[in-house]
Design an enzyme around this catalytic site. Structure first.
Site, short mmCIF file in Angstrom:
data_model
loop_
_atom_site.label_atom_id
_atom_site.label_comp_id
_atom_site.label_asym_id
_atom_site.label_seq_id
_atom_site.Cartn_x
_atom_site.Cartn_y
_atom_site.Cartn_z
N GLU A 139 10.87 -7.02 -9.22
CA GLU A 139 10.14 -5.82 -9.63
C GLU A 139 11.04 -4.96 -10.51
O GLU A 139 11.84 -4.16 -9.98
CB GLU A 139 9.71 -5.01 -8.41
CG GLU A 139 8.78 -5.75 -7.47
CD GLU A 139 7.95 -4.79 -6.63
OE1 GLU A 139 6.73 -4.83 -6.76
OE2 GLU A 139 8.52 -4.00 -5.89
N GLY A 184 4.57 1.32 -11.32
CA GLY A 184 3.74 2.52 -11.36
C GLY A 184 3.69 3.19 -12.72
O GLY A 184 3.25 4.34 -12.83
N TRP A 195 0.82 -1.22 0.00
CA TRP A 195 0.00 0.00 0.00
C TRP A 195 0.85 1.27 0.00
O TRP A 195 0.32 2.38 -0.04
CB TRP A 195 -0.96 -0.02 1.20
CG TRP A 195 -1.94 -1.17 1.16
CD1 TRP A 195 -2.14 -2.04 0.11
CD2 TRP A 195 -2.84 -1.60 2.20
NE1 TRP A 195 -3.11 -2.97 0.45
CE2 TRP A 195 -3.55 -2.72 1.72
CE3 TRP A 195 -3.11 -1.13 3.49
CZ2 TRP A 195 -4.52 -3.38 2.49
CZ3 TRP A 195 -4.07 -1.79 4.26
CH2 TRP A 195 -4.77 -2.90 3.75
N LYS A 196 2.17 1.12 0.08
CA LYS A 196 3.10 2.27 0.06
C LYS A 196 2.62 3.38 1.00
O LYS A 196 2.07 3.07 2.07
CB LYS A 196 3.28 2.75 -1.39
CG LYS A 196 3.71 1.60 -2.31
CD LYS A 196 4.19 2.04 -3.67
CE LYS A 196 4.55 0.81 -4.51
NZ LYS A 196 5.10 1.13 -5.80
N HIS A 232 12.90 -2.73 -1.39
CA HIS A 232 12.00 -2.24 -2.43
C HIS A 232 12.72 -1.18 -3.28
O HIS A 232 13.55 -0.42 -2.75
CB HIS A 232 10.73 -1.65 -1.81
CG HIS A 232 9.68 -1.38 -2.84
ND1 HIS A 232 9.68 -0.23 -3.59
CD2 HIS A 232 8.65 -2.13 -3.30
CE1 HIS A 232 8.67 -0.29 -4.45
NE2 HIS A 232 8.04 -1.43 -4.29
N GLY A 287 1.09 -2.86 -6.34
CA GLY A 287 1.06 -1.54 -5.74
C GLY A 287 -0.30 -0.89 -5.97
O GLY A 287 -1.27 -1.15 -5.25
N GLY A 288 -0.39 -0.07 -7.01
CA GLY A 288 -1.60 0.72 -7.27
C GLY A 288 -2.89 -0.08 -7.23
O GLY A 288 -3.89 0.35 -6.63
N GLU A 332 11.90 1.61 -4.29
CA GLU A 332 11.80 2.99 -3.80
C GLU A 332 12.76 3.22 -2.63
O GLU A 332 13.28 4.32 -2.45
CB GLU A 332 10.34 3.31 -3.44
CG GLU A 332 9.51 3.44 -4.72
CD GLU A 332 8.12 2.83 -4.66
OE1 GLU A 332 7.57 2.68 -3.56
OE2 GLU A 332 7.58 2.50 -5.75
#
Ligand code: 13P
Length: 253
Positions: free
Chosen positions: A167, A173, A11-12, A96, A234-235, A98
């Site tokens: 990933e 994204g 869910w970031k 991850h 993710g999204g 990010e």
């Protein structure tokens, strides 16, 4: 070789306490208690306890998005894996893209986190993946091999608490999902790297999830690849309308 598929929602830095709790209830009811697939959710730290309470009665595992590599001490703003475990967290996402590319985490730091998280009795989902310029330069396998060296931290007997998420950074994204062929090729390489680090028996058993623009429309085809054992979403994990079709894309679900 049967590896139980895992569908995971990262869910970031999204949702409110109320929305995260409601989504947890919806996912818990969509998942129920299943033997043919596992489901993990990764809310932000401050929502973990609310989500945990709303997952009760289901077999959805509770995950954190990160942890620190020290047990305790003067590390303002950081969270120990032991604190996560104490709160009822089952699994932690480490490495991850990010964290690597926005927050600047190194392979060495991530490896130390893997080591301590396992010591704290958490499961670890280690994320790996190449940037677009690395793929275009033909460096994908090299990057994966470098990132997968974190598995050297996994002591014999603890490998069943580790999963990998492949990933590719260019697919996260962006809507530019990897083709099933690209995903399969990378997953096969990741499995070779698991074998190189931990041996062929571990490699045959370890789940490798694909992440990057997974939706209800592309999940089934990705999951049909022999080395794709699940999805890290993710999204499309932020609403039940988008996430439920991904859960349902697991064969026999
Ligand atoms: P998207 O599904 O939004 O591309 O994100 C993937 C991801 O980073 C999951 O960890």
């Amino acid at each position: 070789m049967s590896r139980t598929p895992i569908i995971a929602g990262n869910w970031k830095m999204h949702l409110t306490k109320r929305k995260a709790s409601a989504l947890a209830r919806e996912i818990a009811s969509a998942q129920g208690v299943r033997s043919n697939r596992r489901c993990y959710v990764f809310p932000t730290y401050v929502h973990l306890d609310h989500v945990r309470r709303n997952l009760r009665g289901s077999d959805v595992k509770l995950g954190a998005q990160n942890c620190w590599h020290k047990k305790e001490g003067a590390y303002t703003g950081e969270i120990s894996p032991y604190m996560l475990r104490d709160m009822g967290v089952d699994v932690v996402l480490l490495g991850h893209s990010e964290r690597r590319h926005v927050l600047g985490e190194s392979d060495a730091l991530i490896a130390d986190k893997v080591k301590l998280a396992l010591k704290a009795k958490l499961e670890v989902m280690l994320c790996v993946g190449e940037k677009i310029e690395e793929r275009e330069a033909g460096l994908t396998f090299e990057v994966l091999a470098r990132q997968m060296k974190a598995l050297k931290m996994v002591k014999p007997g603890l490998a069943d608490r580790v999963t990998i998420a492949y990933e590719p950074v260019w697919a996260i994204g962006t809507g530019a999902v990897a083709t099933p062929e690209i995903a399969q090729e990378a997953h096969a390489e990741v499995r070779r790297q698991i074998a190189a680090n931990l041996g062929p028996d571990v490699a045959a058993k370890m789940q490798i999830l694909y992440g990057g623009s997974v939706t209800g429309s592309n999940a089934a085809e990705l999951l049909s690849q022999p080395d794709v054992d699940g999805a890290l979403v993710g999204g499309a994990s932020l609403t039940i309308d988008k996430f439920a079709p991904i859960l349902a894309a697991v064969q026999g679900a």
